[in-house]
Design a protein around this motif. Structure first.
Motif, PDB file in Angstrom:
ATOM      1  N   GLU A 362       0.826  -1.197   0.000  1.00 10.66           N
ATOM      2  CA  GLU A 362       0.000   0.000   0.000  1.00 10.66           C
ATOM      3  C   GLU A 362       0.866   1.256   0.000  1.00 10.66           C
ATOM      4  O   GLU A 362       1.966   1.263   0.554  1.00 10.66           O
ATOM      5  N   HIS A 364       2.203   4.834   1.300  1.00 16.37           N
ATOM      6  CA  HIS A 364       2.439   5.162   2.715  1.00 16.37           C
ATOM      7  C   HIS A 364       1.284   5.930   3.339  1.00 16.37           C
ATOM      8  O   HIS A 364       1.083   5.888   4.560  1.00 16.37           O
ATOM      9  N   ALA A 365       0.483   6.640   2.513  1.00 19.65           N
ATOM     10  CA  ALA A 365      -0.662   7.374   3.062  1.00 19.65           C
ATOM     11  C   ALA A 365      -1.843   6.451   3.321  1.00 19.65           C
ATOM     12  O   ALA A 365      -2.772   6.810   4.047  1.00 19.65           O
ATOM     13  N   GLY A 366      -1.818   5.242   2.735  1.00 17.39           N
ATOM     14  CA  GLY A 366      -2.869   4.272   2.965  1.00 17.39           C
ATOM     15  C   GLY A 366      -4.098   4.539   2.135  1.00 17.39           C
ATOM     16  O   GLY A 366      -4.133   5.421   1.269  1.00 17.39           O
ATOM     17  N   PRO A 371      -3.322   4.727   7.100  1.00 18.38           N
ATOM     18  CA  PRO A 371      -1.931   4.410   6.738  1.00 18.38           C
ATOM     19  C   PRO A 371      -1.568   2.997   7.177  1.00 18.38           C
ATOM     20  O   PRO A 371      -2.014   2.535   8.232  1.00 18.38           O
ATOM     21  N   ARG A 377       5.395  -0.342   5.942  1.00 21.37           N
ATOM     22  CA  ARG A 377       6.079   0.713   5.184  1.00 21.37           C
ATOM     23  C   ARG A 377       7.577   0.426   5.081  1.00 21.37           C
ATOM     24  O   ARG A 377       8.207   0.716   4.066  1.00 21.37           O
ATOM     25  N   ASP A 414       7.299   5.983   2.386  1.00 25.34           N
ATOM     26  CA  ASP A 414       7.388   6.862   3.549  1.00 25.34           C
ATOM     27  C   ASP A 414       8.756   7.551   3.538  1.00 25.34           C
ATOM     28  O   ASP A 414       9.796   6.881   3.558  1.00 25.34           O
TER      29      ASP A 414
END
Length: 432
Positions: A362, A364-366, A371, A377, A414
């Motif tokens: 995914e 990094h912000a989700g 997230p 991450r 990230d």
């Protein structure tokens, strides 16, 4: 027992294994050894008192050191030896006879006992972990120097017997905190993690066994006032049972890791990923987790997840070229992660690890679930780096890949994790 493969305090150079010297550990060894040498010299000059008690406790310490155990997290403990040493330190009377031995004699007897207990290990090729051995000795030195000069005050007739018990308990607690602080400093230096995180990890790791050792040592000392030296046998037995339980726990943890490592090699043997990919991603992820201050339990789950992050590739009809999932379409990456997570959940005991694997691809912000966990991450960054670099040590290539990861921090990776990876890669390989 080594939990994370080759200990990070060692490296190979020119075919030889060289140990990296940590200043904190070196200072600890020097202080403990200096105290032991001074005590032995002083005791030899002044002579031993209460030789029978000294011999009995010395033998107990030696046997306890011989039966030392390795705990998870590259820790070593000798519960019986430590409890016997504490009991000898706190010994006020043996039956009806007062114990007059000095703090220097306590240190000398314990040092000799530890040395004798180490000899069989050395003889079969298991050298001691000098840092752990020095910690065990230094803690006894601290307790003995703080307690033995005031034993006359505690042995005078008084109805306040609980005063001695309170003093013993307070000293054990203080020594435990000092020991945790020293262990945390060594751990932080060895793993390059934050001292506060290392200190909390040490407290959590040492609470169960520290309580058992301290309580047993105090009980031995108090019971010896009534039972004489027979108290050593009576109150060492429960600690022996506790030691067996801790040993089994450590063996289970080691079995888990060995099983996970075996599973991680299935994708390599099947030709789905390059040889050594899972191991490299696991090592990088662990180092980045330390750099970001993850606690020990989370680091262990991160290592498990990093080792098995590609296990979902076994479901592919045609392997991805070189196993580089970073080059696969996002939908394919998600399918591999979901399938890998499903396989791990079948174990029934690694659900949190399965979740890290499921969310590794995914951004990094989700998405709708927020997230992804920090561990996911980290795996995403470590996996992408190794997919693009592999075993290459070319600094230009490494810098180019890092720059590529930095360019994608807005959408995929990230930024904090990427920068932590860069700091790890800028250190000598032996440090991670």
């Amino acid at each position: 027992m080594t939990i994370h493969g080759t200990p990070p305090a060692t490296r190979r150079e020119g075919g030889r294994t060289r140990h990296r010297v940590d200043p904190t550990r070196l200072l600890l060894i020097a202080v403990a050894a200096g105290g032991a040498a001074a005590s032995l010299l002083w005791t030899l000059v002044t002579g031993f008192t209460d030789a029978q008690a000294a011999l009995a406790f010395g033998v107990l310490v030696a046997l306890g050191e011989l039966a030392r155990i390795a705990l998870p997290g590259q820790r070593e403990a000798a519960p019986i030896a430590s409890a016997g040493a504490i009991g000898y330190t706190f010994l006020l009377t043996t039956g009806a006879d007062a114990a007059h031995h000095s703090a220097w004699q306590v240190i000398a007897v314990v040092a000799l006992g530890l040395a004798l207990g180490e000899l069989p290990h050395i003889a079969v090729g298991r050298p001691p972990r000098w840092g752990d051995l020095a910690r065990r000795l230094l803690i006894i030195e601290i307790i003995a120097l703080a307690f033995r000069p005031f034993t006359d005050l505690l042995t005078t007739p008084s109805p306040h017997w609980w005063l001695g018990l309170c003093v013993m308990a307070a000293l054990v607690m203080a020594a435990w905190l000092v020991d945790s602080s020293i262990a945390a400093a060594i751990r932080a230096e060895r793993l390059r993690t934050r001292i506060g995180v290392a200190f909390r990890d040490e407290l959590r790791a040492q609470i169960p066994i520290g309580m058992a050792i301290g309580a047993s040592g105090i009980l031995i000392a108090l019971a010896a006032s009534v039972m004489g030296l027979a108290a050593l046998l009576v109150f060492t037995a429960p600690l022996l049972v506790t030691q067996v339980a801790f040993r089994r726990f450590a063996e289970i943890r080691l079995t888990y890791l060995q099983t996970v490592r075996a599973l991680s090699r299935v994708t390599e043997v099947g030709g789905y990923v390059e040889t050594g990919h899972s191991r490299r991603v696991g090592r990088l992820a662990h180092a980045v987790g330390c750099e970001l201050g993850m606690r020990e339990s989370d680091l262990l789950e991160l290592e498990y997840a990093a080792l098995m992050h590609d296990i979902g590739q076994l479901s592919l009809r045609d392997p991805i070229p070189s196993g580089a999932t970073v080059l696969a379409p996002p939908s394919e990456q998600r399918r591999i992660a979901e399938l890998g997570s499903a396989v791990i959940r079948e174990t029934g005991v690694l659900d949190s690890v399965a979740e890290l694997v499921r969310r590794q691809c995914e951004p990094h912000a989700g998405g709708g679930d927020g997230p992804p966990p920090l561990g996911s991450r980290i795996i995403k960054v470590a996996n992408a780096f190794d997919d693009l670099v592999g075993e290459s040590k070319d600094r230009d290539r490494i810098e180019a890949v890092l720059q590529r990861l930095r360019m994608d921090t807005e959408s995929e990776y990230d930024a904090d994790v990427v920068e932590a990876l860069a700091r790890v890669l800028n250190r000598p390989a032996s440090h991670w």
